[in-house]
Design a protein around this motif. Sequence first.
Motif, PDB file in Angstrom:
ATOM      1  N   UNK A   1     -16.543  11.583  -3.071  1.00 45.96           N
ATOM      2  CA  UNK A   1     -16.022  11.649  -1.888  1.00 45.96           C
ATOM      3  C   UNK A   1     -15.658  12.311  -1.200  1.00 45.96           C
TER       4      UNK A   1
ATOM      5  N   UNK B   1     -12.377   5.350  -0.829  1.00 48.17           N
ATOM      6  CA  UNK B   1     -12.211   3.365  -0.907  1.00 48.17           C
ATOM      7  C   UNK B   1     -13.930   3.534  -1.956  1.00 48.17           C
TER       8      UNK B   1
ATOM      9  N   UNK C   1       0.886  -0.632   0.394  1.00 50.86           N
ATOM     10  CA  UNK C   1       0.258   0.006  -0.245  1.00 50.86           C
ATOM     11  C   UNK C   1       0.672   1.259   0.265  1.00 50.86           C
TER      12      UNK C   1
ATOM     13  N   UNK D   1      -6.482  13.453   7.611  1.00 53.77           N
ATOM     14  CA  UNK D   1      -4.714  14.509   8.075  1.00 53.77           C
ATOM     15  C   UNK D   1      -5.859  16.511   8.616  1.00 53.77           C
TER      16      UNK D   1
ATOM     17  N   UNK E   1      -5.871  13.018   0.357  1.00 58.22           N
ATOM     18  CA  UNK E   1      -4.576  12.910   0.904  1.00 58.22           C
ATOM     19  C   UNK E   1      -4.563  13.370  -0.385  1.00 58.22           C
TER      20      UNK E   1
ATOM     21  N   UNK F   1      -5.858   3.360   7.385  1.00 56.89           N
ATOM     22  CA  UNK F   1      -6.567   4.861   7.054  1.00 56.89           C
ATOM     23  C   UNK F   1      -5.884   6.166   7.852  1.00 56.89           C
TER      24      UNK F   1
ATOM     25  N   UNK G   1      -8.148   8.200  -7.254  1.00 58.83           N
ATOM     26  CA  UNK G   1      -6.677   7.782  -8.242  1.00 58.83           C
ATOM     27  C   UNK G   1      -7.511   7.176  -9.200  1.00 58.83           C
TER      28      UNK G   1
ATOM     29  N   UNK H   1      -4.233  11.077  -3.313  1.00 62.56           N
ATOM     30  CA  UNK H   1      -2.538  10.231  -3.796  1.00 62.56           C
ATOM     31  C   UNK H   1      -2.974   8.297  -3.675  1.00 62.56           C
ATOM     32  N   UNK H   2      -4.377   7.808  -2.981  1.00 67.56           N
ATOM     33  CA  UNK H   2      -5.046   6.379  -3.460  1.00 67.56           C
ATOM     34  C   UNK H   2      -4.450   5.687  -2.002  1.00 67.56           C
ATOM     35  N   UNK H   3      -4.134   6.533  -0.891  1.00 71.88           N
ATOM     36  CA  UNK H   3      -3.373   6.299   0.349  1.00 71.88           C
ATOM     37  C   UNK H   3      -4.323   6.824   1.614  1.00 71.88           C
ATOM     38  N   UNK H   4      -4.789   7.328   2.185  1.00 73.86           N
ATOM     39  CA  UNK H   4      -5.605   7.635   3.281  1.00 73.86           C
ATOM     40  C   UNK H   4      -6.784   6.407   3.549  1.00 73.86           C
ATOM     41  N   UNK H   5      -7.418   6.237   2.223  1.00 71.38           N
ATOM     42  CA  UNK H   5      -8.454   5.388   2.297  1.00 71.38           C
ATOM     43  C   UNK H   5      -9.713   5.962   2.786  1.00 71.38           C
ATOM     44  N   UNK H   6      -9.896   7.335   2.346  1.00 74.62           N
ATOM     45  CA  UNK H   6     -11.580   8.248   2.584  1.00 74.62           C
ATOM     46  C   UNK H   6     -12.321   7.274   1.486  1.00 74.62           C
TER      47      UNK H   6
ATOM     48  N   UNK I   1     -13.454  -2.008  -5.310  1.00 74.24           N
ATOM     49  CA  UNK I   1     -11.660  -1.932  -5.357  1.00 74.24           C
ATOM     50  C   UNK I   1     -11.170  -0.396  -5.251  1.00 74.24           C
ATOM     51  N   UNK I   2     -12.463   0.677  -5.858  1.00 72.04           N
ATOM     52  CA  UNK I   2     -11.080   1.333  -6.627  1.00 72.04           C
ATOM     53  C   UNK I   2     -11.055   2.596  -4.848  1.00 72.04           C
ATOM     54  N   UNK I   3      -9.487   3.437  -5.325  1.00 67.56           N
ATOM     55  CA  UNK I   3      -9.867   5.022  -4.584  1.00 67.56           C
ATOM     56  C   UNK I   3     -10.343   5.584  -5.735  1.00 67.56           C
TER      57      UNK I   3
ATOM     58  N   UNK J   1     -18.567  13.873   3.877  1.00 70.76           N
ATOM     59  CA  UNK J   1     -18.598  15.043   3.168  1.00 70.76           C
ATOM     60  C   UNK J   1     -19.853  16.075   2.394  1.00 70.76           C
TER      61      UNK J   1
END
Lengths: 377, 277
Positions: free
Chosen positions: B237, B250, A136, A283, B241, A280, B258, B243-248, B253-255, A311
């Motif tokens: 959503x 998702x 990841x 920020x 981040x 997860x 990204x 960057x496809x990293x922080x997970x919010x 399967x997709x971010x 959101x």
Amino acid sequence: MTHTLPPHFLPRDQLQQLFDNLQRSGHQIYGPQVRDGAIVYAPLKSTSALPQGVEDHHAPASYRLINNGSEHWFDWVSTAQGVKPLLFRPRETLWRATRDTTGAPHFEDPANSTEKLAIIGLRACDLAALRLQDRHFLSVNHSPDPFYAARRQHLFIIAINCTRAVESCFCSSTGDGPRCDPTAGFDIAMTELDSGFVITSATPQGRQVTKPLTLRSASKAECDEAAQHEANATRQVRAVPSQNMRDTLFNALDHPQWDKIASRCLSCGNCTSVCPSCFCYSEQSEAELDGSSSEQQREWDSCFTPGHSYMHGITLRHDTRLRYRQWLTHKFAGWHDQYGRSGCTGCGRCITWCPPGIDLTAELAILNRAGGETDDG
Amino acid sequence: MMDNPHRPWRARVVERIQESGTVFTLRLEFLDPEIRAGYRFAPGQFNMVYLYGVGEVAISIVSDPKDPTLLDHTIRTVGRVTNGISQLQAGDIIGLRGPYGRGWPMQEAEGRDVLVITGGLGCAPVVSVINYIAERRKQFGKLTILQGVKLPKDLIWRDRFERWIKEPNTEVLLAADKGDPSWPWHVGLVVELFDQMRLSDHTIVMMCGPEGMMRACVDELLLRQIPEHAIYLSMERNMQCALGQCGHCQYGADFVCRDGPVFSYKQIEPLFTHSGF
């Protein structure tokens, strides 16, 4: 299974020399220690800090340490928390903004870690989870995370083969343990015997650290004894129904069992905190009171918080049913599409540390049943 | 340290345009000439806009990609960060990073009829499509725009809509949930406009707006034999981040940050009818 690399024997009293070698090469060692009635990773210099004769006993919502009187340092199975916080910090600064006299911001990187960590004690499930976090945070699909990468780059890993299983373990069923496979990503792996360790090096760094110890080869009797102990760890009482639940779960989104789980789940996020693969984070901008600078920080987040799916005025996952479903379907279904396998390595921490003792293996078994049957039919 | 993808670059507010009571556009320009020269984007992609000490927010780029040095961001004041950003004036310096995500399938749309469906307040992601096509009118077939708003006053860029209505080979159909004397168009839902238009079999659809509206429109489109792979949606959503990293963000399967925000309906269909993802 036999050792594929020639195993050596490390006498018990020479583990300290291994630590000394690591410290001479600039490593800060983290190892298991008892803190507040739990085994956690903390800095150590000496083997005297290791938990001698300490066994952990787990059950859903239950964790107890007992002393078994043995000389062993690794009779415990699972640390309360994995190694995740040592690499993916629970809170860290991503960048800093300062204001010049005109009020315009300037951006700079924080000092990144140059610390060389050596961690002793990882089990096969933890190693597998580390590989998942690597996938990841170092993914080629996006820019690799420089903070995770800096710590990971210098990480030295001493893995320990389990010689017991606890009630929450199910790594055999996920295919991640209990034995540390030579390709699992360790530098050194050890199996503890009464007199010492059967030890295997898998990397040049591992061989470099053990070389000054001039170890002899392990005898056949020692290897057999190690294999016997390792076999104890395969006696696990829990299992996932299948290593690939992707289609099962995505086809069970309206299963009535989600409501049953939600009636017990506190949405507390303990499971995501102790899960070694959960990634997860949220920020925040943390501004100084005098307004002169502001840090952009990240902090572990959990899909069990209302903020996770928030959101512009809407919380998409407004109840516990949707949050638990998000967690379980991501872990056991979405991960297959994202990273080619399930996101669970069978460490069992989410079962041990769940206040109402929700056992995800039991829930998966119910969701796996056709026809939408729940646990009470 | 290796490149820090989290850190923004400095950008200047070149111009601030008030579009409606709560909607405004910021025209931004990177300060660093090298960053400015190397920056390219596609319609539908977004940037992270940072307000000092307050935070970052994902905002889609609405200006034309032929000028990647001046970047228009149309923003609605809804929360903490956008409230602060709304106070900015020309000359102010902020943080900006991007572009992120996958944009609209503009190449695939070339030579085809394009149906653009939007709902809600000034749906910026598809305005970039309309602008893009208007600038390159001959490369595309018929352009049909369906726009729904709650109230007539929510329609931003009314002058642009009135101009687009007069363009050749272009049809604009507007709907407001509640009408008033200033509203000469349909009163009701966007889906009710479908009966007023004819869809060719080489139509590609691009839509963005509330998911309820998009679901209703997808149902109508499928009934009208538009294939799943010819329907594109811009998803929204929680993004932190990018960057496809922080997970919010998702989505199965997709971010979204990204792998989206633009998806073909075929790609997201399995989860689209379930709330909570």
